[in-house]
Design an enzyme around this catalytic site. Structure first.
Site, PDB file in Angstrom:
ATOM      1  CB  SER A  17      -4.404   1.656   3.866  1.00  9.82           C
ATOM      2  OG  SER A  17      -3.611   1.070   2.862  1.00  9.82           O
ATOM      3  CE  LYS A  53      -4.447   2.206  -0.577  1.00 12.62           C
ATOM      4  NZ  LYS A  53      -3.840   0.894  -0.340  1.00 12.62           N
ATOM      5  CB  SER A  69      -0.952   0.014   1.200  1.00 14.66           C
ATOM      6  OG  SER A  69      -2.069  -0.807   0.951  1.00 14.66           O
TER       7      SER A  69
END
Length: 517
Positions: free
Chosen positions: A353, A162, A159
């Site tokens: 997230s 991102k 993640s």
């Protein structure tokens, strides 16, 4: 919220009041970093400008206020003014020190590569990490990489990708951009209305506020507007279609079905969740667009509008975000609602997230830059945007926007440079990437990490990344000398995720607690 948490988040944390005796012995450098780091956060707010709504409103106000929060947790007077602490970082990342008697310039020591290596390499050798372990530390003021261990090696980022998604979207669209969901009517189809998806995964059918106390776009408000518009036209019976043509290509991410992501479509409510949860894993509906249309039909019926039949896909007939209708057909807008600004969506994506927001922002970046709004178009658009910003994308492969695809490959050096660019005084539009980072021990995906004894608690701000065998952490700290640094640490092939996370947390804390010269 406990007093300690309020002090830390406000930038007025008194480590001597809150720390144990042992912490005071071992945390001297971290204490200075906490105050300076939160002063940097305050300057991020000032440099980035005000944004309405959003989970960071209170944090921004506290950081910008020159007074202690009261015992009731409310910010001090005049929260809009600049922080009163001295010295204030004039441009973001400016050194915090007294002027030199010789030059009159403010400067603080820059950590050295060998100094950082002494602090970090013993931790990088920890057996809890997998065979691939990489790290990078970048000085924000100069943009120079101070330390690297396999910093140019591509690794599965999970993640932390991102961060790239947020930087690209803000760069292409701007922090004030909003996503619009509309209802249209066409002159050649009386009694037919179309719910047109604007690619807003935060559109909600609930009566309550969002998870952060803010107001996402409301399907109920859209139904109110539509019912009023239909009554004004003398229409009481309609046929409802729905349009998802804003996006192209498949809606199915390679990992679907998965409780961490809904099918990626331009029309959904509450991220396609079957329950009332607002974040985290949840069962998802198979067809979010159809479910959203059915929910809208029920809301219209509750408002006295008769909706015949089941909602059906409109193909390219209903409209697109530009108001032209579908791909090119005409469409008159009867009602519309807009999302929170992009700055808020990026913050929410990073703090929690949020995979659905990440995939949506990738497609909006593609549309804004002339690419197809698909997985492939999003990959190309984000990569091109990062190249345009002069970032080191060689060897990177951005398979998706969320990091759920194990085909993603990103280097520690790229992640650290992304954060340094977001902190740059010439890039205020990118500042939500910093304000959205979770605070160690307090918010988002770092809320339950960094215990009371950790010197990184309240000091480290970072994005986490976790897949099976993958653990990553990338964020910002201010070191013990007052230097603003970005870092990224990635490991692939780990077998004990909890142990690997603890090592990553110790690495970030070591950067914060170190003058490293």
């Amino acid at each position: 919220m406990p007093d300690e948490a309020r002090w830390r988040l406000s930038g007025w944390f008194d480590p001597w009041r809150a720390a144990t005796v042992e912490q005071r012995r071992t945390g001297l450098l971290a204490a200075g970093s906490a105050v300076v780091g939160l002063a940097v956060a305050a300057t991020c707010v000032v440099a980035a400008g005000p944004w309405d709504s959003g989970q960071r409103t209170a944090e921004r106000q506290r950081a910008a206020s020159g007074a202690h929060p009261g015992d009731d947790g409310r910010p001090g007077p005049d929260p809009a003014r600049a922080p009163g602490a001295s010295p204030v970082l004039a441009p973001l990342g400016a050194p915090l020190a007294s002027p030199s008697p010789d030059t009159g310039e403010r400067s603080v020591p820059v950590p050295t590569g060998p100094g950082l290596a002494d602090a970090l390499e013993p931790l990088l050798r920890d057996d809890a990490l997998g065979p691939l372990r990489a790290g990078a530390v970048v000085d924000v003021a100069t943009g120079r990489q101070l330390y690297g261990a396999k910093a140019g090696t591509g690794a599965i980022p999970a993640s932390t990708i991102k961060i790239a998604t947020g930087v690209a979207a803000l760069s292409a669209l701007g922090p004030g951009h909003r996503l619009t969901t509309r209802v249209t009517a066409t002159p050649n189809a009386p009694g037919r209305i179309v719910l047109v998806g604007g690619g807003d995964p935060t559109l909600t059918a609930r009566a309550t506020r969002g998870p952060d106390g803010s107001h996402p776009a409301s399907l109920r408000q859209l139904a109110d507007q539509t019912a009023r518009a239909l009554r004004a036209r003398g229409e009481h019976t309609v046929r409802l279609d729905y349009d998802t043509s804003l996006y192209t290509g498949t809606s199915r991410h390679p990992i679907l079905p998965n409780e961490n992501l809904a099918p990626v479509t331009a029309l959904m409510v509450d991220e396609g969740r079957r329950d009332d949860s607002d974040r985290g894993p949840a069962d998802r509906v198979k067809d979010p667009a159809a479910e959203a249309a059915r929910a809208f039909a029920r809301l219209l019926r509750d408002r006295g509008v008769k909706v015949t039949g089941d909602p059906r896909p409109a193909g390219d007939k209903g409209g697109a975000e530009d108001g032209k209708g579908g791909a090119d057909g005409p469409g008159r807008t009867l009602a519309s609602v807009r999302s929170q600004p992009l700055s808020t969506l990026v913050e929410r994506m990073l703090t929690y997230s949020d995979n659905d927001i990440a995939e949506a922002l990738t497609r909006h970046t593609a549309r804004a830059t002339g690419h197809p709004a698909s997985f492939a178009g999003g990959r190309a658009a984000v990569t091109a945007r990062l190249k345009r910003l002069g970032l080191p994308v060689a060897g990177a492969h951005l398979a998706d926007g969320s990091g759920l695809d194990r085909a993603d490959k990103v280097s520690a050096g790229l992640l650290a440079q992304l954060l340094a660019r977001a902190a740059g005084p010439d890039q205020p539009a990118l500042r939500p990437v910093l304000t959205g980072l979770p605070v160690a021990g307090f918010t988002g995906t770092l809320r339950d990490r960094y215990g009371e004894e950790s010197v990184g608690r309240g000091v480290v701000r970072a994005k986490t990344g976790t897949l099976f065998g993958v653990n990553t952490l990338a964020g910002t700290v201010v070191d013990a000398d007052g230097r603003l640094l970005t870092f990224a640490f990635l490991t692939n092939g780990s077998t004990d995720p909890a142990a690997a996370q603890r090592v990553l947390d110790r690495l970030a804390s070591a950067v914060a607690n170190c003058g490293c010269r």
